[in-house]
Write a protein that holds these residues in place. Structure first.
Motif, PDB file in Angstrom:
ATOM      1  N   CYS A  85       0.838  -1.195   0.000  1.00  0.00           N
ATOM      2  CA  CYS A  85       0.000   0.000   0.000  1.00  0.00           C
ATOM      3  C   CYS A  85       0.878   1.252   0.000  1.00  0.00           C
ATOM      4  O   CYS A  85       1.997   1.244   0.521  1.00  0.00           O
ATOM      5  CB  CYS A  85      -0.905   0.011   1.229  1.00  0.00           C
ATOM      6  SG  CYS A  85      -2.232  -1.235   1.158  1.00  0.00           S
ATOM      7  N   PRO A  86       0.373   2.346  -0.563  1.00  0.00           N
ATOM      8  CA  PRO A  86       1.165   3.583  -0.620  1.00  0.00           C
ATOM      9  C   PRO A  86       1.331   4.243   0.745  1.00  0.00           C
ATOM     10  O   PRO A  86       0.617   3.918   1.703  1.00  0.00           O
ATOM     11  CB  PRO A  86       0.366   4.467  -1.584  1.00  0.00           C
ATOM     12  CG  PRO A  86      -1.020   3.930  -1.534  1.00  0.00           C
ATOM     13  CD  PRO A  86      -0.906   2.461  -1.282  1.00  0.00           C
ATOM     14  N   VAL A  87       2.269   5.192   0.796  1.00  0.00           N
ATOM     15  CA  VAL A  87       2.621   5.874   2.045  1.00  0.00           C
ATOM     16  C   VAL A  87       2.599   7.381   1.824  1.00  0.00           C
ATOM     17  O   VAL A  87       3.132   7.888   0.832  1.00  0.00           O
ATOM     18  CB  VAL A  87       4.017   5.448   2.540  1.00  0.00           C
ATOM     19  CG1 VAL A  87       4.413   6.234   3.792  1.00  0.00           C
ATOM     20  CG2 VAL A  87       4.057   3.954   2.810  1.00  0.00           C
ATOM     21  N   VAL A  88       1.987   8.092   2.771  1.00  0.00           N
ATOM     22  CA  VAL A  88       2.023   9.556   2.827  1.00  0.00           C
ATOM     23  C   VAL A  88       2.741   9.961   4.114  1.00  0.00           C
ATOM     24  O   VAL A  88       2.453   9.415   5.183  1.00  0.00           O
ATOM     25  CB  VAL A  88       0.608  10.164   2.808  1.00  0.00           C
ATOM     26  CG1 VAL A  88       0.618  11.603   3.313  1.00  0.00           C
ATOM     27  CG2 VAL A  88       0.020  10.109   1.412  1.00  0.00           C
ATOM     28  N   ILE A  89       3.672  10.908   4.010  1.00  0.00           N
ATOM     29  CA  ILE A  89       4.278  11.517   5.193  1.00  0.00           C
ATOM     30  C   ILE A  89       3.838  12.973   5.216  1.00  0.00           C
ATOM     31  O   ILE A  89       4.107  13.727   4.285  1.00  0.00           O
ATOM     32  CB  ILE A  89       5.812  11.399   5.187  1.00  0.00           C
ATOM     33  CG1 ILE A  89       6.232   9.924   5.109  1.00  0.00           C
ATOM     34  CG2 ILE A  89       6.389  12.037   6.452  1.00  0.00           C
ATOM     35  CD1 ILE A  89       7.741   9.707   5.123  1.00  0.00           C
ATOM     36  N   LEU A  90       3.135  13.352   6.281  1.00  0.00           N
ATOM     37  CA  LEU A  90       2.472  14.649   6.363  1.00  0.00           C
ATOM     38  C   LEU A  90       3.185  15.567   7.345  1.00  0.00           C
ATOM     39  O   LEU A  90       3.548  15.153   8.453  1.00  0.00           O
ATOM     40  CB  LEU A  90       1.013  14.442   6.780  1.00  0.00           C
ATOM     41  CG  LEU A  90       0.096  15.656   6.833  1.00  0.00           C
ATOM     42  CD1 LEU A  90      -1.344  15.232   6.510  1.00  0.00           C
ATOM     43  CD2 LEU A  90       0.124  16.332   8.204  1.00  0.00           C
ATOM     44  N   SER A  91       3.368  16.829   6.930  1.00  0.00           N
ATOM     45  CA  SER A  91       4.018  17.842   7.762  1.00  0.00           C
ATOM     46  C   SER A  91       3.083  19.029   7.950  1.00  0.00           C
ATOM     47  O   SER A  91       2.537  19.562   6.973  1.00  0.00           O
ATOM     48  CB  SER A  91       5.320  18.314   7.107  1.00  0.00           C
ATOM     49  OG  SER A  91       6.224  17.237   6.920  1.00  0.00           O
TER      50      SER A  91
END
Length: 302
Positions: A85-91
């Motif tokens: 599954c894809p990954v998002v890293i949020l700032s």
């Protein structure tokens, strides 16, 4: 306001058949309008979110304890090493918490994505500079944030030195999406533009040197919410979506010029949107519009 008694109410209702008919039609129209407004946004109405998990991760090289919030994909998605599954890293934006973007985290969560929301600013960190030129005075903040994003990527991506990594073998850390609002968008763009400084002493200097920094190869997409200071990456290998508010302009060179060849970058401005509202505390219409733009760009079937 005067309240009607039961007799008064009955008298009101019996004044004339025509009057009652007009009132009923008015109420019916209101209900229909309300239904239509609800239906028009139903495609973007989020289901009840999956539970999130708060962690604090120690970066021993920098003696830095990093708070993160994990949003696992909705349970209907089967993530495996063969089909990760894809990954998002949020700032987050400066002064906001990493948990102040639930509407975005839940959206990606329900599209089969692992979201790792990262808190960048700690109480011990220096304040973000308000003195120009920002590319020099804020470079320490942006480089520190870029190094944090890289560490988080390394921590969860399978590095054998980190105990948590084996839990996340079902996710694609080779093609991640960075999402950032305001200063968080600047940090995301900085990582793509300037990479990582591994020498701790260099973090105290102004500016960045691409020739000495370690460039990263795992960024597939960047989504910024009205970041204003750091130029978007022009690399054709990175797909970029920048969603703009209407109250402040970006600095020169941040967005591609009219005659610039930057086919990898999409810029969408939301009329009447305010920079400081692009988070959970903003109006519902704005959050829905942000989600709609992301869905249209990356989930065109919706």
């Amino acid at each position: 306001m005067k309240m009607l008694s039961n007799n008064g109410f009955n008298s009101f209702c019996s004044r004339s058949t025509l009057y009652r008919f007009i009132v009923c039609c008015s109420l019916l129209c209101s209900l229909i309008t309300s239904f239509r407004l609800t239906a028009s946004t139903s495609e973007l109405t989020l289901n009840p979110p999956q539970a999130s998990q708060a962690l604090e991760i120690m970066d021993t090289a920098r003696n830095r304890l990093i708070p993160v919030e994990l949003y696992n994909p909705a349970s209907k998605f089967a993530c495996t090493p063969d089909k990760p599954c894809p990954v998002v890293i949020l700032s987050s934006g400066y002064g906001l918490l990493h948990t102040d973007y639930q509407f975005i985290s839940h959206f990606f969560q329900q599209h089969g994505t692992l979201v790792i929301a990262v808190r960048h600013e700690l109480p011990s960190d220096p304040s973000l500079s308000g003195i120009q030129p920002f590319m020099e005075t804020r470079s320490e903040n942006w480089q520190r944030g870029a190094n944090t994003l890289d560490f988080i990527h390394e921590y969860f991506s399978g590095d054998e030195l980190h105990a948590e990594a084996h839990h996340y073998a079902n996710y694609d850390f080779n093609h991640i999406t960075l999402v950032g609002h305001s200063n968080g968008g600047d940090i995301s763009a900085w990582l793509a533009d300037y990479g990582v400084v591994s020498n701790k002493s260099k973090l105290n200097g102004a500016g960045a040197n691409k020739s000495t920094n370690k460039q990263v190869q795992y960024i597939a997409r960047i989504i910024t919410l009205d970041h204003r200071r750091v130029a978007l990456p022009r690399s054709p290998d990175i797909e970029v979506l920048s969603i703009r508010a209407s109250d402040y302009p970006a600095d020169e060179g941040v967005l591609p010029g009219v005659d610039e060849d930057a086919a990898n970058i999409s810029v969408v401005t939301i009329e009447k949107a305010r920079h400081n509202d692009m988070n959970d505390y903003g109006p519902e219409w704005l959050k829905n519009e942000i989600v709609r733009i992301i869905a249209k760009q990356f989930y065109s079937a919706e």
